[in-house]
Design an enzyme around this catalytic site. Structure first.
Site, PDB file in Angstrom:
ATOM      1  N   ASP A 270       7.679  17.292  25.246  1.00  0.00           N
ATOM      2  CA  ASP A 270       6.493  16.433  25.318  1.00  0.00           C
ATOM      3  C   ASP A 270       5.846  16.443  23.938  1.00  0.00           C
ATOM      4  O   ASP A 270       6.510  16.745  22.954  1.00  0.00           O
ATOM      5  CB  ASP A 270       5.536  16.911  26.419  1.00  0.00           C
ATOM      6  CG  ASP A 270       4.769  15.758  27.049  1.00  0.00           C
ATOM      7  OD1 ASP A 270       4.088  15.035  26.297  1.00  0.00           O
ATOM      8  OD2 ASP A 270       4.831  15.570  28.273  1.00  0.00           O
TER       9      ASP A 270
ATOM     10  N   HIS B 274       7.549  14.360  21.787  1.00  0.00           N
ATOM     11  CA  HIS B 274       6.953  13.022  21.744  1.00  0.00           C
ATOM     12  C   HIS B 274       6.111  12.846  20.484  1.00  0.00           C
ATOM     13  O   HIS B 274       5.321  11.909  20.400  1.00  0.00           O
ATOM     14  CB  HIS B 274       6.101  12.775  22.990  1.00  0.00           C
ATOM     15  CG  HIS B 274       6.894  12.737  24.253  1.00  0.00           C
ATOM     16  ND1 HIS B 274       6.317  12.521  25.489  1.00  0.00           N
ATOM     17  CD2 HIS B 274       8.225  12.902  24.503  1.00  0.00           C
ATOM     18  CE1 HIS B 274       7.247  12.556  26.421  1.00  0.00           C
ATOM     19  NE2 HIS B 274       8.416  12.787  25.843  1.00  0.00           N
TER      20      HIS B 274
END
Length: 406
Positions: free
Chosen positions: A228, A251
């Site tokens: 993430d 991310h």
């Protein structure tokens, strides 16, 4: 005679000022060595070592040192609350291994709680210290039940002058580190962080750092492997520095998401020396659009500089329609106020996912887009370098192609 007596008195006073008596200061006998405690480990996973650690904190937490020796293993089957620490030094040279009990951890906020603590050092001096969140069972359960609520490995709320350094953090059920509640002067340094699944279920939501309401947070010399955001700059983060970081599989380094249900702001952010490997983006800003229950997002004085892009999908991305679809955003355009956003000295190569596009800058039509880009030398595998833009300034600093979205 009276005058003679007065002159004699003044003379004696003058003599007193000319030769004051010396004050001898004895050595301060109140200085003591820091108290040192080593918790007694139970020896196997059936014994929860948290009570022994809590006892050590009671004895040595006020200005003392708590040592977990190299080669030792402590099993933590419940929340470790470091609230008894005041200017204490927790030296983790062994392994702190949390239980994987998904029933116990369900709905809990933190595995290690640091609430309104001043002066904590949580560190490894040798680099051998490991904090293991043992998150595999939580990831597997979350894959079949997305409502399962998982704890953050290290959760800081409030407090000041906190140092987390030299450690390896691995396999948190959820986020690695969270800072909020008005915490100030927090330093994360020389950390190795990794979340690796042994099953087909990825380590979802394992943000490296969620930085919320806080000031003067520094993240430096850190390596993150996760699934993430590498660093998420959440609402009310202010004066955050990220210097020398490597992120793999993430991310990216993200401002946001902002404006979901309230007016949110992020300001005074400086990120430099980032190596972004196999990420969905290297850096970006995520804001919700207007309308509904959404608020207004304000992002100001943010610098992303000296980024190396290695097989990441986008080098830079701005999303002004985060969390909604295109039809919604046609009716409710993005209204985020972005000012003094600097993107400079980006180099490297993106993945082939969006080739030839290397950046997607979608500013909201009802907001402001105060962005400048310089030294942007990122190419797609084809050798091309296309930047998609919407509602960007004419002096952005790169050649734009229409068609930005997000």
């Amino acid at each position: 005679m009276t005058l003679y007596r007065n002159l004699l008195l003044l003379a004696s006073l003058g003599l007193s000022y000319a030769a004051p008596s010396k004050v001898q200061r004895a050595p301060d006998s109140s200085l003591h060595a820091r108290a040192v405690c080593t918790p007694t480990a139970g020896g196997d996973s059936s014994t929860d070592d948290v009570p022994a650690i809590t006892e050590a904190l009671s004895s040595c937490g006020n200005g003392g040192t708590i040592v977990f020796p190299e080669g030792s293993t402590y099993y933590l089957n419940s929340v470790l609350d470091l609230g008894n620490c005041s200017n204490c030094d927790i030296q983790v040279e062994g392994l702190l291994k949390f239980a994987s009990d998904t029933d116990y951890w369900s709905g809990r906020t933190a595995m290690i709680s640091v609430s309104d603590v001043d002066g904590l050092k949580l560190r490894s001096l040798t680099g051998s210290g490991v904090i293991d969140g043992n998150g595999q069972d939580a990831w597997d359960l979350f894959a079949s039940d997305s409502s399962y609520s998982r704890p953050t490995l290290l959760y800081i709320t409030g407090g000041s002058n906190l140092e987390i350094s030299g450690l390896r953090q691995k396999n948190p059920p959820n986020v690695f580190n969270s800072v909020k509640g008005g915490a100030t002067n927090v330093v994360f340094s020389n950390l190795k962080m990794d979340a690796n699944s042994k099953s087909d279920n990825p380590p979802k939501n394992t943000d490296g750092f969620d930085i919320g309401e806080s000031t003067y947070v520094t993240i430096t010399e850190v390596t993150v492997v996760n699934d993430d955001d590498c660093v998420a700059l959440k609402p009310s983060s202010n004066y955050v520095t990220v210097d020398t970081i490597s992120c793999t599989g993430s991310h990216g380094i993200s401002v946001g998401s902002l404006g979901k249900s309230s007016d949110d702001s992020v300001k005074n952010i400086y990120v430099t020396g980032a190596t972004m490997i196999n990420s969905t983006k290297a850096a970006g800003i995520k804001t919700y659009p207007s309308g509904g229950d959404h608020g207004t997002s304000t992002v100001s004085n943010v610098t992303f500089t000296d980024f190396t892009v290695d097989n990441s999908d986008y080098a830079f991305q701005i999303q002004s329609c985060y969390g909604e679809d295109d039809d919604y955003c046609e009716e409710n355009p993005g209204n985020a106020k972005l000012t003094d956003i600097v993107v400079s000295s980006f180099s490297g190569t993106t993945s082939d996912k969006y080739d030839p596009v290397v950046a997607n800058i979608d500013c909201g039509s009802d907001g402001t887009c105060g962005i400048s880009i310089s030294g942007f030398d990122v190419k797609a595998p084809s050798g091309k370098s296309e930047v998609l833009c919407a509602n960007t300034p004419s002096d952005l600093g790169v050649t734009c192609t229409s068609g930005a979205s997000g």
